[in-house]
Design a protein around this motif. Sequence first.
Motif, PDB file in Angstrom:
ATOM      1  N   TYR A   1       0.830  -1.203   0.000  1.00 46.50           N
ATOM      2  CA  TYR A   1       0.000   0.000   0.000  1.00 46.50           C
ATOM      3  C   TYR A   1       0.869   1.260   0.000  1.00 46.50           C
ATOM      4  O   TYR A   1       0.616   2.203  -0.745  1.00 46.50           O
ATOM      5  CB  TYR A   1      -0.950  -0.027   1.189  1.00 46.50           C
ATOM      6  CG  TYR A   1      -2.004   1.057   1.193  1.00 46.50           C
ATOM      7  CD1 TYR A   1      -2.538   1.557   0.016  1.00 46.50           C
ATOM      8  CD2 TYR A   1      -2.483   1.560   2.386  1.00 46.50           C
ATOM      9  CE1 TYR A   1      -3.508   2.542   0.030  1.00 46.50           C
ATOM     10  CE2 TYR A   1      -3.452   2.544   2.416  1.00 46.50           C
ATOM     11  CZ  TYR A   1      -3.960   3.035   1.232  1.00 46.50           C
ATOM     12  OH  TYR A   1      -4.917   4.012   1.254  1.00 46.50           O
ATOM     13  N   GLY A   2       1.906   1.270   0.796  1.00 42.06           N
ATOM     14  CA  GLY A   2       2.810   2.414   0.822  1.00 42.06           C
ATOM     15  C   GLY A   2       3.458   2.655  -0.530  1.00 42.06           C
ATOM     16  O   GLY A   2       3.578   3.792  -0.996  1.00 42.06           O
ATOM     17  N   SER A   3       3.879   1.588  -1.179  1.00 41.51           N
ATOM     18  CA  SER A   3       4.485   1.689  -2.510  1.00 41.51           C
ATOM     19  C   SER A   3       3.492   2.247  -3.532  1.00 41.51           C
ATOM     20  O   SER A   3       3.841   3.096  -4.360  1.00 41.51           O
ATOM     21  CB  SER A   3       4.989   0.311  -2.946  1.00 41.51           C
ATOM     22  OG  SER A   3       5.543   0.363  -4.226  1.00 41.51           O
ATOM     23  N   LEU A   4       2.258   1.761  -3.476  1.00 35.58           N
ATOM     24  CA  LEU A   4       1.224   2.263  -4.382  1.00 35.58           C
ATOM     25  C   LEU A   4       1.016   3.763  -4.176  1.00 35.58           C
ATOM     26  O   LEU A   4       0.942   4.529  -5.139  1.00 35.58           O
ATOM     27  CB  LEU A   4      -0.089   1.507  -4.168  1.00 35.58           C
ATOM     28  CG  LEU A   4      -1.301   2.024  -4.951  1.00 35.58           C
ATOM     29  CD1 LEU A   4      -1.081   1.898  -6.457  1.00 35.58           C
ATOM     30  CD2 LEU A   4      -2.562   1.292  -4.517  1.00 35.58           C
TER      31      LEU A   4
ATOM     32  N   ASN B   1      -3.099  16.284  -8.488  1.00 36.64           N
ATOM     33  CA  ASN B   1      -4.453  15.826  -8.770  1.00 36.64           C
ATOM     34  C   ASN B   1      -4.901  14.834  -7.685  1.00 36.64           C
ATOM     35  O   ASN B   1      -4.722  13.620  -7.831  1.00 36.64           O
ATOM     36  CB  ASN B   1      -4.504  15.193 -10.165  1.00 36.64           C
ATOM     37  CG  ASN B   1      -5.909  14.906 -10.617  1.00 36.64           C
ATOM     38  OD1 ASN B   1      -6.827  14.759  -9.808  1.00 36.64           O
ATOM     39  ND2 ASN B   1      -6.094  14.818 -11.924  1.00 36.64           N
ATOM     40  N   VAL B   2      -5.478  15.374  -6.617  1.00 29.88           N
ATOM     41  CA  VAL B   2      -5.918  14.538  -5.494  1.00 29.88           C
ATOM     42  C   VAL B   2      -6.955  13.518  -5.948  1.00 29.88           C
ATOM     43  O   VAL B   2      -6.946  12.367  -5.489  1.00 29.88           O
ATOM     44  CB  VAL B   2      -6.478  15.421  -4.352  1.00 29.88           C
ATOM     45  CG1 VAL B   2      -7.086  14.577  -3.245  1.00 29.88           C
ATOM     46  CG2 VAL B   2      -5.391  16.319  -3.795  1.00 29.88           C
ATOM     47  N   ASN B   3      -7.840  13.907  -6.864  1.00 36.65           N
ATOM     48  CA  ASN B   3      -8.873  12.980  -7.326  1.00 36.65           C
ATOM     49  C   ASN B   3      -8.278  11.795  -8.081  1.00 36.65           C
ATOM     50  O   ASN B   3      -8.695  10.652  -7.878  1.00 36.65           O
ATOM     51  CB  ASN B   3      -9.902  13.706  -8.190  1.00 36.65           C
ATOM     52  CG  ASN B   3     -10.737  14.673  -7.387  1.00 36.65           C
ATOM     53  OD1 ASN B   3     -10.907  14.525  -6.177  1.00 36.65           O
ATOM     54  ND2 ASN B   3     -11.257  15.693  -8.048  1.00 36.65           N
ATOM     55  N   ALA B   4      -7.300  12.040  -8.955  1.00 37.82           N
ATOM     56  CA  ALA B   4      -6.662  10.946  -9.685  1.00 37.82           C
ATOM     57  C   ALA B   4      -5.886  10.048  -8.733  1.00 37.82           C
ATOM     58  O   ALA B   4      -5.876   8.827  -8.885  1.00 37.82           O
ATOM     59  CB  ALA B   4      -5.743  11.495 -10.775  1.00 37.82           C
ATOM     60  N   TYR B   5      -5.235  10.641  -7.745  1.00 34.14           N
ATOM     61  CA  TYR B   5      -4.522   9.878  -6.722  1.00 34.14           C
ATOM     62  C   TYR B   5      -5.503   8.940  -6.005  1.00 34.14           C
ATOM     63  O   TYR B   5      -5.246   7.743  -5.871  1.00 34.14           O
ATOM     64  CB  TYR B   5      -3.863  10.845  -5.734  1.00 34.14           C
ATOM     65  CG  TYR B   5      -3.313  10.199  -4.492  1.00 34.14           C
ATOM     66  CD1 TYR B   5      -2.049   9.615  -4.483  1.00 34.14           C
ATOM     67  CD2 TYR B   5      -4.049  10.172  -3.309  1.00 34.14           C
ATOM     68  CE1 TYR B   5      -1.536   9.024  -3.338  1.00 34.14           C
ATOM     69  CE2 TYR B   5      -3.544   9.589  -2.162  1.00 34.14           C
ATOM     70  CZ  TYR B   5      -2.294   9.007  -2.182  1.00 34.14           C
ATOM     71  OH  TYR B   5      -1.799   8.426  -1.047  1.00 34.14           O
ATOM     72  N   ALA B   6      -6.631   9.479  -5.563  1.00 35.97           N
ATOM     73  CA  ALA B   6      -7.632   8.677  -4.851  1.00 35.97           C
ATOM     74  C   ALA B   6      -8.208   7.591  -5.758  1.00 35.97           C
ATOM     75  O   ALA B   6      -8.387   6.447  -5.325  1.00 35.97           O
ATOM     76  CB  ALA B   6      -8.741   9.572  -4.309  1.00 35.97           C
ATOM     77  N   GLU B   7      -8.496   7.943  -6.996  1.00 35.24           N
ATOM     78  CA  GLU B   7      -9.052   6.964  -7.936  1.00 35.24           C
ATOM     79  C   GLU B   7      -8.051   5.843  -8.208  1.00 35.24           C
ATOM     80  O   GLU B   7      -8.423   4.679  -8.320  1.00 35.24           O
ATOM     81  CB  GLU B   7      -9.453   7.646  -9.241  1.00 35.24           C
ATOM     82  CG  GLU B   7     -10.111   6.737 -10.246  1.00 35.24           C
ATOM     83  CD  GLU B   7     -11.384   6.068  -9.742  1.00 35.24           C
ATOM     84  OE1 GLU B   7     -11.637   4.909 -10.129  1.00 35.24           O
ATOM     85  OE2 GLU B   7     -12.141   6.693  -8.971  1.00 35.24           O
ATOM     86  N   GLY B   8      -6.779   6.186  -8.264  1.00 34.24           N
ATOM     87  CA  GLY B   8      -5.744   5.187  -8.488  1.00 34.24           C
ATOM     88  C   GLY B   8      -5.635   4.182  -7.355  1.00 34.24           C
ATOM     89  O   GLY B   8      -5.210   3.044  -7.566  1.00 34.24           O
ATOM     90  N   LYS B   9      -6.009   4.578  -6.162  1.00 34.27           N
ATOM     91  CA  LYS B   9      -5.969   3.689  -4.993  1.00 34.27           C
ATOM     92  C   LYS B   9      -7.250   2.879  -4.829  1.00 34.27           C
ATOM     93  O   LYS B   9      -7.263   1.896  -4.095  1.00 34.27           O
ATOM     94  CB  LYS B   9      -5.781   4.500  -3.696  1.00 34.27           C
ATOM     95  CG  LYS B   9      -4.515   5.216  -3.550  1.00 34.27           C
ATOM     96  CD  LYS B   9      -4.353   5.835  -2.170  1.00 34.27           C
ATOM     97  CE  LYS B   9      -5.599   6.397  -1.556  1.00 34.27           C
ATOM     98  NZ  LYS B   9      -5.453   6.895  -0.200  1.00 34.27           N
ATOM     99  N   HIS B  10      -8.316   3.299  -5.478  1.00 28.93           N
ATOM    100  CA  HIS B  10      -9.655   2.786  -5.175  1.00 28.93           C
ATOM    101  C   HIS B  10      -9.753   1.258  -5.207  1.00 28.93           C
ATOM    102  O   HIS B  10     -10.224   0.636  -4.241  1.00 28.93           O
ATOM    103  CB  HIS B  10     -10.687   3.415  -6.111  1.00 28.93           C
ATOM    104  CG  HIS B  10     -12.078   2.950  -5.831  1.00 28.93           C
ATOM    105  ND1 HIS B  10     -12.810   3.412  -4.758  1.00 28.93           N
ATOM    106  CD2 HIS B  10     -12.850   2.033  -6.459  1.00 28.93           C
ATOM    107  CE1 HIS B  10     -13.981   2.814  -4.741  1.00 28.93           C
ATOM    108  NE2 HIS B  10     -14.036   1.971  -5.761  1.00 28.93           N
ATOM    109  N   ALA B  11      -9.353   0.627  -6.298  1.00 28.49           N
ATOM    110  CA  ALA B  11      -9.509  -0.827  -6.419  1.00 28.49           C
ATOM    111  C   ALA B  11      -8.674  -1.548  -5.362  1.00 28.49           C
ATOM    112  O   ALA B  11      -9.153  -2.512  -4.735  1.00 28.49           O
ATOM    113  CB  ALA B  11      -9.122  -1.296  -7.813  1.00 28.49           C
ATOM    114  N   PHE B  12      -7.442  -1.087  -5.146  1.00 28.27           N
ATOM    115  CA  PHE B  12      -6.599  -1.715  -4.126  1.00 28.27           C
ATOM    116  C   PHE B  12      -7.228  -1.567  -2.753  1.00 28.27           C
ATOM    117  O   PHE B  12      -7.277  -2.529  -1.979  1.00 28.27           O
ATOM    118  CB  PHE B  12      -5.188  -1.100  -4.134  1.00 28.27           C
ATOM    119  CG  PHE B  12      -4.303  -1.687  -3.071  1.00 28.27           C
ATOM    120  CD1 PHE B  12      -3.586  -2.843  -3.317  1.00 28.27           C
ATOM    121  CD2 PHE B  12      -4.213  -1.098  -1.825  1.00 28.27           C
ATOM    122  CE1 PHE B  12      -2.785  -3.397  -2.329  1.00 28.27           C
ATOM    123  CE2 PHE B  12      -3.415  -1.643  -0.827  1.00 28.27           C
ATOM    124  CZ  PHE B  12      -2.696  -2.802  -1.080  1.00 28.27           C
TER     125      PHE B  12
END
Length: 175
Positions: free
Chosen positions: A133-136, A147-158
């Motif tokens: 998770y830290g690496s992601l 881009n906080v939204n893209a950052y959050a979206e990138g984490k969503h599935a994980f």
Amino acid sequence: MTRKVEVVPYNLGWPKIFQAEAAALWEVFESEAEEIHHIGSTAVPGITAKPIIDIMPAVRDLAEVDKMEKEMKMLGYQIYGEYGIEERRFFTKDISGVRTFHVHAFLKDSLHYHPHLAVRDYLIAHEEARRTYGSLKRSLAWEYPNNVNAYAEGKHAFVKELEDRAVHWYRKQRK
């Protein structure tokens, strides 16, 4: 205003920062809060995190929390209501223009309450999940620094898969 996505190594001072803010929140929530928890990555020793302390009061009545708007504003919080999650009241606090605290007030029996504790406790207990998770988060912060939204979206599935594993593990731990 665009907020920069910043993830940093774990800070040994985060628990004390949480404790100080939780003490101020106890004054506001008084008899309405049953518990106040440090959640999110800043509550997990050793993990990379955005330096924002997430705090979760377990409350008896959200209508009573809604009446605390003046007191929360006096502590420097912005009020957002449910902000996309049913049975939650969400507040943010910036210090010197920097987002510093998120408060997520939930009913203790809310569907969203225990998963936050489960993920926190699972990450504390599982080093590999913590590292992954830290690496992601580091990778996404590098890819989407503004881009906080893209950052959050990138984490969503994980995060969803992590939450599912964590809740299953948490339930077994509590038996």
